[in-house]
Design an enzyme around this catalytic site. Structure first.
Site: not given
Ligand code: DX5
Ligand code: ZN
Length: 222
Positions: A67, A8, A174, A32, A34, A65, A36, A136
């Site tokens: 969010m 990620s 994740d 990956h 993210d 991903h 948000m 998650m």
């Molecule tokens: C959190 C993200 C993850 C995050 C995971 O909401 O969706 O992808 O980057 O980070 P680690 O591996 O540090 O928990």
């Molecule tokens: Zn993620």
């Protein structure tokens, strides 16, 4: 069941994303990403323009991903932008079947994510519409959180559902994935592992990917 690792970039240096992507290009399966929106989760990261640029700069396929609120409106554009996989959250989608089909129609793999407290049973019938389920293992929003062991029985239940349906859907987890936690998640049946801080917080991100994969492969085979 092939083990895949999806580092990620949330834990990477956002000012040098192309270099950070290149650092895992030879070892990882996916990158990956993210997305948000500061509404679905209390954090703001990046959106479509960055994904479009990353797609050109990175050799690994992008595992987006989302969010975000209203993924029905936004998700197909990520597939159109060239993401290899687009995952929407069950809690945020109003028309998940339509949106998952649109993602596939744009040529990407379609994923459905469930937060730790979201029960899987309501979504079991959607499996034929999915290429991946994302469970998650932290509350979404931030990297570096602690793996929630409470999700392990849900990983086992989803593995059973997938196997009963023929076993082609990938099961991603994740959040909090590290050398401490990856084995129990692999034993429970996960096969795609997102890791942010465990990869980009390491001295050698590529070696960290290799080590996580080896651990997961061993645990999954036992
Ligand atoms: C959190 C993200 C993850 C995050 C995971 O909401 O969706 O992808 O980057 O980070 P680690 O591996 O540090 O928990
Ligand atoms: Zn993620």
């Amino acid at each position: 069941m092939a083990i895949q690792i999806s580092p990620s970039i949330l834990s990477a240096d956002f000012a040098h994303l192309a270099d950070e992507a290149a650092a895992v290009a030879d070892s990882a399966d996916w990158l990956h990403v993210d997305v948000m929106d500061n509404h679905f989760v209390p954090n703001l990261t990046l959106g479509l323009p960055v994904v479009e640029s990353l797609r050109k700069a990175a050799s690994l396929p992008l595992d987006c991903h989302l969010m975000i609120e209203d993924p029905d409106r936004w998700a197909p554009a990520y597939a159109e932008a060239g993401a290899g996989s687009v995952t929407i959250h069950a809690e945020a989608a109003s028309a998940p079947v339509r949106t998952l089909r649109e993602i596939r129609n744009q040529g990407a793999r379609a994923g459905l994510a469930l937060n730790p407290a979201t029960p899987v049973q309501a979504y079991a019938d959607l499996l034929p519409e999915l290429d991946m389920v994302l469970l998650m293992t932290v509350e979404p929003g931030f990297g570096g959180q602690k793996f929630i062991d409470l999700v392990l029985p849900k990983i086992r239940r989803v593995r059973e559902l997938i196997d009963a349906a023929g076993g082609t859907v990938w099961l991603q987890i994740d959040g909090g994935v590290s050398s401490e936690t990856i084995e129990r998640a692999a034993e429970a049946g996960a096969d795609v592992f997102v890791a942010g801080s465990a990869v980009y917080g390491a001295q050698d991100p590529s070696a960290a990917v290799d080590a996580l994969r080896a651990q997961a492969q061993k645990a999954a085979a036992s």
